[in-house]
Design a protein around this motif. Structure first.
Motif, PDB file in Angstrom:
ATOM      1  N   MET A   1      27.439  43.827  53.027  1.00 36.36           N
ATOM      2  CA  MET A   1      28.454  43.190  53.865  1.00 36.36           C
ATOM      3  C   MET A   1      27.982  41.824  54.366  1.00 36.36           C
ATOM      4  SD  MET A   1      31.051  45.079  53.551  1.00 36.36           S
ATOM      5  CE  MET A   1      32.133  44.210  54.691  1.00 36.36           C
ATOM      6  N   ALA A   2      26.670  41.657  54.535  1.00 35.77           N
ATOM      7  CA  ALA A   2      26.153  40.345  54.936  1.00 35.77           C
ATOM      8  C   ALA A   2      26.406  39.313  53.829  1.00 35.77           C
ATOM      9  CB  ALA A   2      24.654  40.441  55.234  1.00 35.77           C
ATOM     10  N   TYR A   3      26.206  39.702  52.587  1.00 33.91           N
ATOM     11  CA  TYR A   3      26.544  38.807  51.470  1.00 33.91           C
ATOM     12  C   TYR A   3      28.042  38.514  51.475  1.00 33.91           C
ATOM     13  CZ  TYR A   3      22.079  38.598  48.976  1.00 33.91           C
ATOM     14  OH  TYR A   3      20.798  38.322  48.618  1.00 33.91           O
TER      15      TYR A   3
ATOM     16  N   GLY B   1      32.883  48.496  51.206  1.00 35.52           N
ATOM     17  CA  GLY B   1      33.493  47.588  50.239  1.00 35.52           C
ATOM     18  C   GLY B   1      34.992  47.518  50.403  1.00 35.52           C
TER      19      GLY B   1
ATOM     20  N   ASN C   1      30.204  38.571  53.985  1.00 37.42           N
ATOM     21  CA  ASN C   1      30.593  37.687  55.098  1.00 37.42           C
ATOM     22  C   ASN C   1      30.057  36.273  54.935  1.00 37.42           C
ATOM     23  OD1 ASN C   1      30.325  40.212  57.770  1.00 37.42           O
ATOM     24  ND2 ASN C   1      31.932  39.810  56.281  1.00 37.42           N
TER      25      ASN C   1
ATOM     26  N   VAL D   1      24.797  47.335  55.063  1.00 41.43           N
ATOM     27  CA  VAL D   1      24.725  46.152  55.936  1.00 41.43           C
ATOM     28  C   VAL D   1      24.401  44.899  55.109  1.00 41.43           C
ATOM     29  CG1 VAL D   1      23.438  45.066  57.829  1.00 41.43           C
ATOM     30  CG2 VAL D   1      24.083  47.481  57.990  1.00 41.43           C
ATOM     31  N   ILE D   2      23.493  45.048  54.159  1.00 41.88           N
ATOM     32  CA  ILE D   2      23.114  43.889  53.331  1.00 41.88           C
ATOM     33  C   ILE D   2      24.289  43.434  52.454  1.00 41.88           C
ATOM     34  CG2 ILE D   2      21.593  43.134  51.448  1.00 41.88           C
ATOM     35  CD1 ILE D   2      19.423  44.997  52.662  1.00 41.88           C
TER      36      ILE D   2
END
Lengths: 566, 566
Positions: A384-386, A416, A388, A381-382
């Motif tokens: 993918m937060a970076y 990824g 996005n 999640v982290i």
């Protein structure tokens, strides 16, 4: 006496970018003419890019490609290049059946002057051509610049019979082949030996122009070459970069004169460069201009991927490394991750996952594997937060050994958009890391590869020692998802595991074959059970480059649901 | 006068389960013989399952399949069934090339008594047979029980020429085809018309035995049948369930006598049942015995998937619905989710995501789409935690409209091992929900479908009204990831969107075609941009059943990296 100068235009095409590819052809053609060439040849399916898969079946696309080819012929003539013979690949249509064809065309005199359709349509491994194209059935000799040039497209020279056998009886001066032949370890020599046999068969030099660059999970290595009828290598272009080389054919000579021959690279450098080029082109062709993000665990996999990313991007300033320590992460791992980021000049953030883990556990109260997966998924999640929030391409850092055995968390460390080392066994990861540390920062490698670190380092500070911390290479691998966890708790030692995987996956050995190979029954059963268990997850893994004969993903098409145990 | 009784054994095979498939064949054969049959025919590739993809290329598998066939012949004879002609499909080997073949064999008299290899190897859509098999080239007439039976395998009757054309000149009494023909909306009539034409061509009744059941993302619908040379339907087996039906051939009759003919189902019931069977078989064949989990948002997609899951599992007691409200979830949505779970008798947990969202935001401070995706991904982590800790299959609830437009969060609401409605457009989802509410709980539908709810309800409480809350059907769709959000903020209205998607995806219309279809340029450009944007994510979506001609996934093989815009 007739002398003809051929230009080998080893171009990096992009699938579907008709205008862009045509512009690049024009540019190469200008440089070829300026260099004195009468004939310039490009890779297979130059205008459309390759492989185009089911895009071939869309009528709109075929019409647009035809329009592009006609306009390009006009533009070449408008640029004073009407005399040049420009040999490009594109998509055609079989007018009897309406089916697409894999076509070579020659642009000359302002028009599409000649054409040839590929006979043999490969339908194995990564190739799906029989599915989308209909086969040509004519062999073609072109009179260009006063000599007789027989033509073939890629697979046409890999199969006996067909157009090459026809051409053997047609007294040609040169055999010209245009190719989209993907990279595979050890394939350079196979290709060259094959070409030598075909040159002997037709009794003329063979000009082999190959595509270069990454396209989805394929990497094309270039390495175009010319081989004489007696097998002598006359020219060889560099691997993994665009190039324009020349070959002078002289009809008076019984043997042609060798020109520039690029050296064969070191095997580790070759594989490393293939992975870097695959990533670089995936980013460039998909518009990921802002960089990449990835979790840095202090382990060897993420370290190697970070180094590849820095090299692909020409520096660490667009590489965002995220350390996501848990209560089980060792101090050594955190230090190794920080050192690596500093050495590469990469961004480095620390995002502890413990508070998040605690928040989830308050609601879910998980234990065992579910609790281990939770940690990996919080990290996912982290990352993918970076991705996005900063517009970065998230890199998955899994290697082939762990992916094959399912030793990763789906939607966790497997998140990824690109997985640069997904086709490298763990033992190869270690080898490449050692090679990367040895590689000098000031030299330029094959494919124009420039190694980041060693010299400059972070904010101009020189790196003292190895870019990839030696500790990341030598420590026992661990997922660090519970106290004292080691990969070897769940998997055979990698030296052994990788040998079994190589036999089971690459060479399709069944259980009986593996025992005959000398592996002990316990190991064989363990590995086969692990691979079986992992198999059903397969289609959800992210894309990555293909480096070996039989990679995971679309060229290992096993049914998801299968009860068969060999 | 010769009378021969054929048994049509419409069996649900499993890929790779050689022993299990053989056991089932033996069981069907016993029942066929008990019913007086002299010939019993099974679907294509009965023993191996279908489609087997690259499993065909593994030598171990081919040897094991051959062993299974021989043993089965022995077992049949041992059971006193030596006189029965047992027609099964399996994998063979072309002894000249060593390549696999798609083979029909007849077990009789304790041995593999006869064989026939498929001529036409389909290589389009979901089919990859040319890739793995070599083609047969002999047509075969078998003398069985005193009559002449010509044989064909599936695609052999879809192509003109080949074995059927050969058989037309061979004075056969019956044409027998064994098939693995996947379900597709509207295909029933296409198949039947085609079979009628082939029956006329050979001047004999055609017996069509089809596979039934789910295999990965394919669903085989069964619906085996017999059609006379004049096109009269003589027999029709039910769809979506295993079945053993009989057909009596009488050589004295110019026209055969019709037997039992299953009715054509309602189109909504047909599609609904296909989705339920796909899910049911995916669970059974992959060993997901403990049930499913899914997020229940109160929206229509998750409601329909939950109803399908309850129907697949024969009740709600193995369905785990998880409500994961955020600060943006409306009370109505929470109520609708709870009502649905109660009506289905499903487990229902509430896991608020706000505390988790706050914990992440304390570290990450995201806004915009990144903050929206974060909510979806927290939900993904929770769903996977249920999956891991309870051994449940996680279901993804995305529909085809939103997947096509990328209106979902990768690693968020898109997590899951199976996506039951991934091939249904949103407007179809609404239709099926309305149909599901109308379907009576006490009746048994096609394929033996039993509707859960309506009558029994949760813990035996009768449901007052509709199982799927009407509010879930009629309210404007919303992802509820920010205040007041509506799908129509980002997408055209679904009535219009689905029409454009149908034309663009199913019918491969390009931009010019879509304008000619009468769609306005703004809508066309919006939809094409959305689909283009979503295309690169495609390969990471989970598996689901195929219902229409051109579904997403492996039968829409577009390159990931492509610059082409039509």
């Amino acid at each position: 006496m007739t002398q003809v100068r051929f230009a080998l235009a080893q171009m990096d095409t992009c699938v579907g970018d008709l205008d862009g590819n045509a512009d690049r052809v024009l540019d190469f053609a200008r440089r070829a003419a300026a260099g004195g060439a009468q004939v310039v040849a490009f890779p297979e399916m130059t205008l459309t890019g390759y492989p185009i898969e089911d895009l071939a079946l869309r009528a709109t696309f075929r019409r647009a490609a035809w329009q592009t080819a006609s306009e390009l012929a006009t533009r070449l003539a408008g640029d004073g290049l009407a005399d040049l013979f420009v040999v490009v690949g594109t998509i055609g249509t079989d007018h009897e059946t309406g089916k697409p064809r894999n076509r070579m065309i020659v642009l000359h005199d302002g028009v599409v002057w000649a054409g040839y359709d590929k006979h043999f349509l490969p339908n194995y491994g990564v190739f799906d051509e029989f599915r989308i194209f209909s086969a040509g059935d004519k062999s073609v000799v072109l009179e260009m610049a006063g000599i007789r040039v027989g033509v073939a497209i890629c697979e046409d020279i890999w199969q006996d019979g067909g157009p090459v056998a026809d051409l053997a009886a047609k007294d040609i001066d040169v055999l010209l082949t245009i190719n989209g032949s993907p990279y595979e370890e050890g394939k350079t020599h196979v290709r060259r030996d094959l070409a030598g046999r075909r040159a002997a068969e037709v009794g003329a030099p063979l000009v082999y122009v190959n595509q270069v660059g990454g396209q989805d999970d394929l990497v094309f290595d270039g390495g175009s070459f010319v081989v004489d009828a007696d097998g002598t290598l006359l020219e060889r272009s560099p691997m993994f970069m665009e190039d324009l080389s020349f070959f002078d054919y002289d009809s008076d000579l019984p043997k042609q004169v060798p020109g520039t021959i690029a050296a064969d690279p070191d095997p580790d450098e070759e594989v490393y460069t293939a992975c870097v080029l695959g990533l670089k082109d995936y980013m460039a062709k998909n518009g990921f201009t802002k960089g990449v993000c990835l979790g840095l665990s202090g382990g060897i996999d993420s370290a190697l991927v970070a180094a590849m990313a820095a090299d692909a991007l020409g520096g660490g300033d667009r590489v965002y490394g995220i350390s996501m320590p848990s209560m089980y992460s060792s101090d050594g791992s955190k230090d190794d991750a920080a050192d690596l980021a500093r050495n590469l000049g990469a961004h480095y953030d620390v995002q502890p996952i413990e508070p998040l883990f605690v928040a989830f556990q308050k609601q879910l109260d998980l234990d065992g594997v579910a609790a281990e997966n939770l940690q990996a998924r919080i990290r996912g999640v982290i990352v993918m937060a970076y991705s996005n929030s900063k517009g970065l391409l998230a890199l998955a850092t899994g290697n082939k050994s762990e992916l094959a055995c399912g030793y990763s968390t789906i939607y966790g460390d497997a998140v990824g958009g690109y997985a640069p080392i997904k086709d490298l066994l763990k033992t190869r990861v270690w080898q490449l890391a050692r090679w990367r540390n040895r590689a000098a920062a000031d030299g330029v490698g094959i494919g124009g590869l420039k190694i980041v670190g060693n010299e400059g380092g972070w904010k101009g500070q020189p790196v003292d020692g190895d870019v990839i911390p030696v500790n990341s290479i030598v420590k026992p691998p661990s997922a660090e998802l519970r106290p004292g966890q080691k990969d070897s708790d769940s998997l055979p030692e990698y030296d052994l595991l990788d040998q079994v995987l190589e036999a089971y996956i690459e060479h399709a050995h069944g259980r009986a074959d593996l025992l005959a190979d000398g592996f002990d029954p316990d190991t064989v059963d363990t590995v086969m059970r692990l691979v079986d268990r992992a198999e059903w997850k397969r289609r959800q893994y992210p894309l990555g480059p293909k480096v070996t004969a039989l990679a995971f993903g679309r060229d290992r098409r096993l049914p998801i649901t299968s009860m068969f145990r060999e």
